[in-house]
Structures are given as C-alpha cells and as structure tokens.
Enzyme design. Structure first.
Site, PDB file in Angstrom:
ATOM      1  N   LYS A 147       0.839  -1.185   0.000  1.00 42.12           N
ATOM      2  CA  LYS A 147       0.000   0.000   0.000  1.00 42.12           C
ATOM      3  C   LYS A 147       0.876   1.237   0.000  1.00 42.12           C
ATOM      4  O   LYS A 147       2.005   1.135   0.518  1.00 42.12           O
ATOM      5  CB  LYS A 147      -0.977   0.026   1.178  1.00 42.12           C
ATOM      6  CG  LYS A 147      -0.445  -0.318   2.559  1.00 42.12           C
ATOM      7  CD  LYS A 147       0.670   0.395   3.243  1.00 42.12           C
ATOM      8  CE  LYS A 147       0.720   1.852   3.447  1.00 42.12           C
ATOM      9  NZ  LYS A 147       1.954   2.303   4.189  1.00 42.12           N
ATOM     10  N   TYR A 199      -4.698   4.109   6.055  1.00 45.26           N
ATOM     11  CA  TYR A 199      -5.258   3.125   7.002  1.00 45.26           C
ATOM     12  C   TYR A 199      -6.625   3.577   7.518  1.00 45.26           C
ATOM     13  O   TYR A 199      -7.517   2.765   7.728  1.00 45.26           O
ATOM     14  CB  TYR A 199      -4.305   2.908   8.183  1.00 45.26           C
ATOM     15  CG  TYR A 199      -3.120   2.030   7.848  1.00 45.26           C
ATOM     16  CD1 TYR A 199      -3.239   0.647   7.838  1.00 45.26           C
ATOM     17  CD2 TYR A 199      -1.897   2.587   7.543  1.00 45.26           C
ATOM     18  CE1 TYR A 199      -2.159  -0.160   7.532  1.00 45.26           C
ATOM     19  CE2 TYR A 199      -0.798   1.784   7.238  1.00 45.26           C
ATOM     20  CZ  TYR A 199      -0.945   0.412   7.231  1.00 45.26           C
ATOM     21  OH  TYR A 199       0.126  -0.383   6.920  1.00 45.26           O
TER      22      TYR A 199
HETATM   23  P1  NDP Z   1      12.451   1.305   2.635  1.00 46.95           P
HETATM   24  O1  NDP Z   1      13.042   2.592   2.172  1.00 46.95           O
HETATM   25  O2  NDP Z   1      12.926   0.762   3.937  1.00 46.95           O
HETATM   26  O3  NDP Z   1      12.737   0.178   1.534  1.00 46.95           O
HETATM   27  C1  NDP Z   1      12.402   0.351   0.192  1.00 46.95           C
HETATM   28  C2  NDP Z   1      13.329  -0.491  -0.658  1.00 46.95           C
HETATM   29  O4  NDP Z   1      12.934  -0.319  -2.022  1.00 46.95           O
HETATM   30  C3  NDP Z   1      14.797  -0.065  -0.619  1.00 46.95           C
HETATM   31  O5  NDP Z   1      15.507  -0.620   0.464  1.00 46.95           O
HETATM   32  C4  NDP Z   1      15.318  -0.561  -1.943  1.00 46.95           C
HETATM   33  O6  NDP Z   1      15.618  -1.953  -1.848  1.00 46.95           O
HETATM   34  C5  NDP Z   1      14.083  -0.468  -2.858  1.00 46.95           C
HETATM   35  N1  NDP Z   1      14.173   0.665  -3.792  1.00 46.95           N
HETATM   36  C6  NDP Z   1      14.096   0.584  -5.146  1.00 46.95           C
HETATM   37  N2  NDP Z   1      14.213   1.779  -5.706  1.00 46.95           N
HETATM   38  C7  NDP Z   1      14.360   2.667  -4.707  1.00 46.95           C
HETATM   39  C8  NDP Z   1      14.524   4.076  -4.673  1.00 46.95           C
HETATM   40  N3  NDP Z   1      14.541   4.795  -5.794  1.00 46.95           N
HETATM   41  N4  NDP Z   1      14.652   4.680  -3.473  1.00 46.95           N
HETATM   42  C9  NDP Z   1      14.619   3.962  -2.333  1.00 46.95           C
HETATM   43  N5  NDP Z   1      14.462   2.619  -2.311  1.00 46.95           N
HETATM   44  C10 NDP Z   1      14.353   1.971  -3.486  1.00 46.95           C
HETATM   45  O7  NDP Z   1      10.884   1.479   2.614  1.00 46.95           O
HETATM   46  P2  NDP Z   1       9.811   0.567   3.369  1.00 46.95           P
HETATM   47  O8  NDP Z   1      10.257  -0.828   3.315  1.00 46.95           O
HETATM   48  O9  NDP Z   1       9.499   1.153   4.679  1.00 46.95           O
HETATM   49  O10 NDP Z   1       8.516   0.795   2.435  1.00 46.95           O
HETATM   50  C11 NDP Z   1       8.383   0.154   1.190  1.00 46.95           C
HETATM   51  C12 NDP Z   1       6.893   0.042   0.829  1.00 46.95           C
HETATM   52  O11 NDP Z   1       6.243  -0.745   1.802  1.00 46.95           O
HETATM   53  C13 NDP Z   1       6.141   1.374   0.778  1.00 46.95           C
HETATM   54  O12 NDP Z   1       5.249   1.376  -0.298  1.00 46.95           O
HETATM   55  C14 NDP Z   1       5.396   1.422   2.093  1.00 46.95           C
HETATM   56  O13 NDP Z   1       4.191   2.156   2.020  1.00 46.95           O
HETATM   57  C15 NDP Z   1       5.122  -0.050   2.332  1.00 46.95           C
HETATM   58  N6  NDP Z   1       5.014  -0.374   3.763  1.00 46.95           N
HETATM   59  C16 NDP Z   1       3.946  -1.082   4.191  1.00 46.95           C
HETATM   60  C17 NDP Z   1       3.789  -1.401   5.511  1.00 46.95           C
HETATM   61  C18 NDP Z   1       2.640  -2.220   5.964  1.00 46.95           C
HETATM   62  O14 NDP Z   1       2.479  -2.379   7.173  1.00 46.95           O
HETATM   63  N7  NDP Z   1       1.843  -2.784   5.058  1.00 46.95           N
HETATM   64  C19 NDP Z   1       4.758  -0.939   6.519  1.00 46.95           C
HETATM   65  C20 NDP Z   1       5.891  -0.247   5.952  1.00 46.95           C
HETATM   66  C21 NDP Z   1       5.989   0.035   4.634  1.00 46.95           C
HETATM   67  P3  NDP Z   1      16.815  -2.603  -2.664  1.00 46.95           P
HETATM   68  O15 NDP Z   1      18.054  -1.954  -2.115  1.00 46.95           O
HETATM   69  O16 NDP Z   1      16.710  -4.029  -2.332  1.00 46.95           O
HETATM   70  O17 NDP Z   1      16.589  -2.302  -4.108  1.00 46.95           O
END
Ligand code: NDP
Length: 367
Positions: free
Chosen positions: A134, A219
C-alpha cells in the site's frame, strides 16, 4: 435488511465469511500437508521487505524463494539467510526474465510508492502474480492501469492490507455486519506517527506521491470502509502544515478529513506525520461501540466493545497475510475483507478526492 445487503455487496464482503465466527474465517491457517505452497520473490529489500521475509519463515503455505534488488550486498545477505539460489536473484534491469523461471509464482513489490505501478505491471507481463504494498499506486488512474494489466495477463493483483486478516479486526467487522452495534453511524480513524530523517523517500513527492495520507492516512480511509461496511459518497478535507521546510509542496504533514456514506454514517479522520502513538479506530452505533487502539500497528492489536474486551491470539500479521494470500491465489479462497486490486483502487479514488478537497475547500463527490 435490503440496504445492509447492498452495503455488504458494495464492500465486497463474502456473506458466507460473515456468517462464520472469526476463528473459522481464518481456517486457511489449518493447512494440510498436501496443500500447495506459493513461491514468492520479494522486490525491494528495505525495512518492510525484511519484516515480511522474517514473518514468512513461519508461513505454512507461502515460501520466500527469490529476491529482486538494486543492492548486490543485500542479495548476498538474503541468499545466505534464506537459502535463496542464485537463479532466483534479479535486479531492476533484468527481472523481466523471471518469466522464464518456473520456480517463482508471485512477486511481492515492497518498493517506494511511485515504483509500485511500473514494477507491478512488469511482473504481470512476466506472467507472475503480483502482491503490491500500500498505497497500491500514486493515484486512481495508475491503479486502474495496474488492475487492467493484471487482468490482461491473467494474474492476481493483491494489496498488502495485512489488517484484513487480523483476528480482532475481523471479529469487530463480523459483529458490525451481524448488527451487534445497531446502525453504525460514526467512525473515527486516527492514523499517524512522527516522521524522522527529512531526506527519506517518504518526504520526496516524486517517490511517495504525497505525504502522510499516502503512507499512514490510507489506514483510516481503508478502516472506515471495512468498519462501516459501506463506500463513501463524498469527502471534505483540511490540511495543516507546521514545518513547510520538511514537508514541501504536495507533501502533506497533516490532513483532517471527513467522509459521508449512503446510510447517513460519517467518518472523521486524521492523518499526520507529526504525532506519535496515534493509531485508533472508534465505531459507534445505535446499540453499542467498538474501539481499537492500537488499530493498525504491528500489534498486538487491542480491541474492545461496550460488552467488554475482544480476545484473540496475536499472530505476526505478515505471516497470516502471506498464508491467506497463498490460499487466495492457489485455492481461490475469498477473504472476508477483500485485498484485490479493486480494493486498492477504491482507496486511491478516495485519496484523489481528499487531495482535491484540500485544494478546492469544497465537498468532493466520490466518482
Ligand atoms: P524502505 O526505504 O525501507 O525500503 C524500500 C526499498 O525499495 C529499498 O531498500 C530498496 O531496496 C528499494 N528501492 C528501489 N528503488 C528505490 C529508490 N529509488 N529509493 C529507495 N528505495 C528503493 O521502505 P519501506 O520498506 O518502509 O517501504 C516500502 C513500501 O512498503 C512502501 O510502499 C510502504 O508504504 C510499504 N510499507 C507497508 C507497511 C505495511 O504495514 N503494510 C509498513 C511499511 C511500509 P533494494 O536496495 O533491495 O533495491
């Protein structure tokens, strides 16, 4: 009765599921040994990707078998930690080749919001089921493209709405549909946390598509819909900004919004990046109330009604979610509260209307 049926239909709820006690609606968790397992690759090995991977260790029907990442060192770590073979590792340039990999059934897209649409569509075109975090996309137009692409490819599109499988949430929803609270005419949703690092993607409009509303306010939108069992007709909204340096143009810090529903029910909600420990749902009807606090955090969720507390075992949300999503994809199971692309799209239509209402100051009708 007729009106209630219409609402249940509109909210996409399975009437069979609604007639069951909540423990039975989670019966997919009583898996049999011979049940097939959904083989999943996670895309985006960030904070939430790690949480999902750890939760999947305890899944019975879903297994982490692959990764898609732009960071080679993370791939190396995950390969060791989760015994992932080289042939199931991809980056953002080459992951279309996943189409030739018979050992992966689905990809879970857990990247920043603006990448959800392009990457989900590429996954669908590669013939793999899509599970997307989401908000499903940046706006309803993008959401419609995703729904159409997944339909054309004949793959499932599911959204990571983990609360739709959470036991106390499901019990409150079941009691609401059973009429225990009478006519539910008021919902309050308060969703927020205090955001840190000003350089993170969540505060970058290009990557986040907005501010708190896209991330946490959604949410309350989603919760209003499943707690009331209706789809809103209109929204009004007001924005407040105390830090215009941190929260730049189009990145909302705080929005209060109201939604009106066909029954006459109203929802009054707050979405913010400025307050910690803000995570509460309150539903009031002519006969009683349900309150949840915390209501959407990682739990344990606490829920009670005018009759007393609701008890249910806390299971890591993402473990239940992934097992249930496996049952949806592999067995055609109908969840009590939907998690498909149409469900994600409904929230995006409302997000669009809220941002529009902030701009115009008018009551915006939901298209
Ligand atoms: P993070 O920043 O921690 O992780 C995102 C990951 O996406 C990065 O580590 C990277 O992984 C990859 N990525 C690819 N392109 C980019 C870019 N241009 N900039 C930054 N990261 C990039 O974010 P979150 O994990 O907190 O959030 C990710 C998604 O999950 C969001 O859409 C958020 O809304 C959702 N979310 C949902 C939750 C829930 O409870 N359902 C809780 C938290 C987040 P890599 O290095 O492997 O490419």
């Amino acid at each position: 009765m007729r009106t209630r049926r219409i609402f249940i239909k509109r909210a996409g709820l399975s009437t069979l599921a609604l007639s069951l006690p909540f423990s039975d609606t989670l019966s997919a968790m009583n898996f049999k040994k011979e049940d097939k397992v959904l083989r999943v690759a996670i895309m985006g090995l960030g904070s939430y990707g790690n949480r999902v991977a750890e939760a999947m260790v305890n899944c019975k029907r879903a297994k982490l078998v692959g990764v898609i990442s732009g960071t080679p060192s993370k791939i190396e770590d995950w390969k060791k930690k989760y015994s992932i073979p080289d042939k199931n590792c991809y980056n953002y340039e080459n992951f279309d080749q996943i189409k030739d990999n018979p050992d992966i059934d689905a990809v879970y897209v857990i990247t920043p919001n603006s990448l959800h649409k392009p990457y989900s569509i590429r996954v669908a075109k590669a013939g793999k089921h899509v599970i997307c975090e989401k908000p499903m996309a940046l706006n309803a137009a993008e959401g419609r493209e995703m729904v159409a692409a997944c339909k054309a490819a004949g793959v499932h599109l599911l959204v990571g709405y983990r609360m739709h499988f959470e036991a106390k949430t499901m019990e409150v929803v079941r009691r609401q549909r059973a009429g225990e609270f009478g006519e539910t005419l008021f919902f309050q949703g308060l969703s927020g946390f205090r955001i840190g690092d000003p350089t993170q993607w969540r505060l970058n409009y290009e990557l986040a598509g907005g501010g708190s509303m896209m991330d946490i306010g959604i949410y309350s939108i989603n919760g209003a819909r499943y707690m009331l069992g209706e789809e809103p007709l209109w929204v009004t909204a007001q924005e407040m900004k105390t830090d215009p340096v941190k929260f730049k143009e189009n990145v909302d810090e705080t929005i209060t919004f109201q939604m009106g529903f066909p029954s006459g029910a109203v929802a009054s909600c707050l979405s913010t990046y400025s307050l910690n420990n803000l995570d509460k749902f309150f539903l009031n009807g002519t006969k009683g109330f349900a309150e949840m606090q915390p209501s959407t955090g990682y739990g344990p969720i606490k829920a009670w009604t005018n009759k007393g507390p609701i008890d249910a075992e806390h299971i890591t949300h993402q473990t239940t979610q992934m097992d249930e999503m496996a049952a949806i994809i592999l067995d055609g199971k109908k969840p009590m509260i939907p998690v498909d692309g149409e469900e994600g799209l409904r929230d995006l239509v409302i997000v669009d209307a809220i941002y529009q209402a902030v701009k115009t100051g008018e009551k915006e009708m939901i298209a």
